[in-house]
Design an enzyme around this catalytic site. Structure first.
Site, short mmCIF file in Angstrom:
data_model
loop_
_atom_site.label_atom_id
_atom_site.label_comp_id
_atom_site.label_asym_id
_atom_site.label_seq_id
_atom_site.Cartn_x
_atom_site.Cartn_y
_atom_site.Cartn_z
N ASN A 183 0.86 -1.18 0.00
CA ASN A 183 0.00 0.00 0.00
C ASN A 183 0.89 1.23 0.00
O ASN A 183 1.40 1.64 1.04
CB ASN A 183 -0.91 -0.01 1.22
CG ASN A 183 -1.93 -1.12 1.16
OD1 ASN A 183 -2.91 -1.04 0.42
ND2 ASN A 183 -1.71 -2.18 1.94
N GLU A 184 1.09 1.77 -1.18
CA GLU A 184 2.00 2.89 -1.36
C GLU A 184 1.33 4.20 -0.92
O GLU A 184 0.12 4.24 -0.69
CB GLU A 184 2.42 2.99 -2.83
CG GLU A 184 3.22 1.79 -3.33
CD GLU A 184 4.68 1.82 -2.91
OE1 GLU A 184 5.02 2.55 -1.96
OE2 GLU A 184 5.49 1.11 -3.53
N PRO A 185 2.10 5.30 -0.80
CA PRO A 185 1.51 6.60 -0.48
C PRO A 185 0.35 6.92 -1.42
O PRO A 185 0.43 6.70 -2.63
CB PRO A 185 2.68 7.57 -0.71
CG PRO A 185 3.89 6.75 -0.38
CD PRO A 185 3.58 5.37 -0.89
N THR A 202 10.12 2.71 -4.30
CA THR A 202 10.07 1.29 -3.93
C THR A 202 10.77 0.44 -4.97
O THR A 202 11.55 -0.46 -4.63
CB THR A 202 8.60 0.83 -3.76
OG1 THR A 202 7.99 1.60 -2.73
CG2 THR A 202 8.53 -0.64 -3.42
#
Length: 663
Positions: A183-185, A202
């Site tokens: 779950n990225e920014p 990432t």
């Protein structure tokens, strides 16, 4: 031993009320800035053992209520020691996983389940295959799903989790962007299991595992934020200084979609588990005097004064009583008798760390110097994890030691062969073939090289991103790095007989993932130390990933020293730790600072340039695109600038060291 050193570096003081540390009021006070309950342990091993025991207790508790326990597990270096602990409990304490359901939290997409980078393969090899978990109770995300069916597949994962009564225990790591799972920014609080695009940061950080960022999949599957937060218990693990900043932000700042880990603030039973290095940026560790009264010792006073100078942009000797009082340090003034005496003491302490004689200055008063004058010259071992860390991290000091006449040995702990590109391997192989022809070597000899070249060429042309290099290719790449290291040592005037290639076995897997250190690794190091009987040892003191090569190499040195410390000659051995290309010691930690002149800095750069395979876009630059020589120079100049700003003499550059006291 390592735990004690971590604590020395990360936690130089304690609260005056620490005798009452189990008192709820005191605990609430020192953690008042923390919005997620956070436990900081002396080491990753200690924290991992606590978590492993908690997982075991959760399994037993849920099973006792007549249902299967649902675990959702992450992979990578963060949970590695947890899994080791659970396996030990399974084998030695009859912990059973027969009534356990396991889900995976993330997976690359697309990726073959047998690829060495696959999370499915990773968790199977590190954990699942060692326990008695039934196959039908394992639900790892499948990176081989079709693009068309991915949405329905993710829905089915959600339905499966619900059908088992939800997640009982969620184990997480944290990425450099603050991601949990993948779950990225920007991930929403109500997000569910889905296909996501990986953040560029990432992908860059994962580049080393895929032999380059371009080979990292652009997408991944992950359980969503809402799915993760639905778990009854959540534990997030983080080890090493590289995670300290993102941890502090997630724990102490307001929760935000820009920092997904901060959403754990919304959970009633989430907890962060850290080692000292990962907790270094938390207020209670970084600036404890801003929270409550502390026991002021010399190390903590130095840390606080340097912090105050940097905050106010003032040199040490210009700090006033008002500066101390206005910035939460009034009790220090009261206790130690005013700013003047404090300033003078800290100024002198820092000034005495500076020396142009890292091996000690003969025929001089050494009472205020970081190193002894005798014996002179000294026998010195510089341990370098990879074949370029010596010159990158302490090249100026290394040149100075040789120039001063010390008997300097350089010991390269691993081959570093995975950091050599395939094109370099082919180029050197072609050179050998052409040389043989030019020198009139036998047809049989040339034919052997032709066969090896053809074999190498074919392998590289058809090489998958997850393939392990052929043994022959690994040897070629190792020899390339050997040649470069010898050339750098020759340039530094280190005797050829004093250059040692240890080739520690833990590293030689041919893959990015390495084995744990073993007795053979430690014996190789201890044999060398015993043979040379050094007066000084230099080693890379990187405390980042506890399973990274630098940290593993450091642990092996510490273990070897521990075995030898009772030898009479070891009482004359001092151990100095330098930092690698990514981090530098904080100024308050530094115990020896070696100034580097402009000419010496250029000599250091030239020594780094001898490692040609690591120039011009080396394979493992990480998220920092600067070349290693640029990082080293900017870091060394930055250290010198801080000393200058604190009121010391102005130098071109400084290399910094911390002493490891093992007796």
């Amino acid at each position: 031993m390592v735990e004690a050193f971590d604590k020395k570096i990360s936690n130089p003081g304690k609260f005056k009320n620490e005798v009452a540390k189990n008192d709820p009021y005191f605990k609430a006070l020192i953690t008042k800035n923390e919005k997620i309950p956070t436990d900081v342990y002396d080491s990753s091993n200690q924290g991992s053992n606590i978590v492993a025991a908690e997982i075991a207790d959760t399994i037993k508790d849920v099973n006792s209520k007549g249902r299967k326990c649902v675990l959702c597990l992450t992979v990578g270096s963060a949970p590695a020691e947890v899994y080791t602990g659970l396996i030990r409990m399974h084998l030695q304490e009859n912990l059973s996983f027969k009534d356990v359901i396991v889900f995976g939290v993330m997976e690359f997409f697309p990726i073959n389940a047998n690829a060495i980078q696959s999370f499915s393969r990773n968790i199977n090899e590190k954990f699942i295959r060692h326990i008695d978990l039934p196959k039908e109770q394992l639900f790892l995300l499948n990176g081989e799903q079709s693009q068309e069916g991915i949405h329905r597949y993710c829905q089915e994962i959600e339905e499966k989790i619900t059908s088992f009564g939800g997640i009982d225990y969620q184990l997480l790591g944290i990425g450099s962007t603050g991601h949990i799972g993948f779950n990225e920014p920007g991930s929403a609080l109500n997000s569910l299991t889905r296909l996501v695009s990986l953040d560029d940061t990432t992908r860059t950080s994962l580049g080393s595992f895929f032999r380059g960022k371009d080979n990292v999949p652009a997408k991944a599957m992950t359980l969503g934020i809402k799915t993760i937060l639905s778990a009854k218990k959540i534990r997030l693990l983080a080890w090493g200084e590289a995670k300290s900043s993102v941890i502090a932000s997630a724990v102490e700042n307001k929760f935000s979609e820009e920092l997904p880990a901060s959403f754990l603030q919304q959970h009633k039973d989430a907890r962060i588990v850290l080692d000292m290095a990962a907790g270094a940026e938390l207020t209670r560790i970084k600036t404890p005097w801003l929270i409550d009264a502390v026991e002021w010792n010399d190390r903590l006073i130095r840390k606080a004064v340097v912090w105050l100078c940097q905050k106010l942009e003032k040199p040490i000797l210009k700090l006033t009583d008002r500066d101390y009082s206005d910035n939460g340090m009034g009790d220090l003034i009261t206790e130690k008798g005013g700013s003047y005496s404090i300033n003078i003491k800290v100024f002198n302490d820092l000034q005495h760390t500076i020396t142009g004689w890292p091996g000690g200055k003969p025929n001089s008063d050494d009472s205020k110097r970081p190193e002894r004058r005798e014996p002179f010259p000294k026998r010195v071992i510089i341990f370098s994890p990879h074949p370029d860390d010596d010159v990158i991290s302490m090249g100026g000091t290394m040149l100075r030691l040789v120039d001063h006449g010390h008997d300097v040995h350089v010991a390269y702990q691993v081959s570093g062969n995975i950091a050599v590109s395939d094109s370099d391997a082919l180029r050197y192989l072609e050179f050998v073939r052409d040389l043989q022809i030019q020198m009139g070597c036998s047809a049989e000899s040339i034919a052997k090289i032709d066969h090896l070249k053809e074999k190498t060429d074919n392998f590289i042309k058809n090489k998958r991103n997850d393939a392990t290099d052929l043994y022959e290719i690994r040897k070629i790449k190792s020899l390339i790095r050997v040649g470069e290291a010898r050339d750098a040592c020759r340039y530094a005037n280190v005797k050829s007989a004093n250059v040692h290639f240890l080739n520690l076995p833990f590293y030689e897997t041919g893959e990015v993932e390495k084995n744990p250190i073993g007795k053979t690794d430690i014996k190789i190091i201890s044999d060398l130390i015993e043979k040379i009987k050094p007066h000084q040892i230099y080693a890379a003191g990187d405390l980042s990933d506890p399973h990274g090569t630098h940290r593993v190499c450091l642990d092996a040195i510490f273990e070897a020293i521990d075995e030898l410390k009772h030898e009479s000659w070891m009482k004359d051995c001092w151990v100095w730790l330098y930092r690698g290309a990514w981090h530098e010691w904080d100024i308050h930690q530094v115990e020896m600072a070696v100034p580097i002149s402009p000419d010496e800095l250029m000599r250091k750069r030239t020594a780094i340039f001898k490692h040609q395979s690591q120039k011009d876009g080396a394979m493992f630059l990480g998220s920092d695109n600067r070349e290693f020589w640029q990082r080293a120079e900017e870091r060394n100049r930055g250290t010198a600038k801080i000393y200058d700003q604190l009121g010391m003499a102005e130098y071109e550059a400084i290399e910094a060291f911390v002493r490891y006291e093992f007796l």
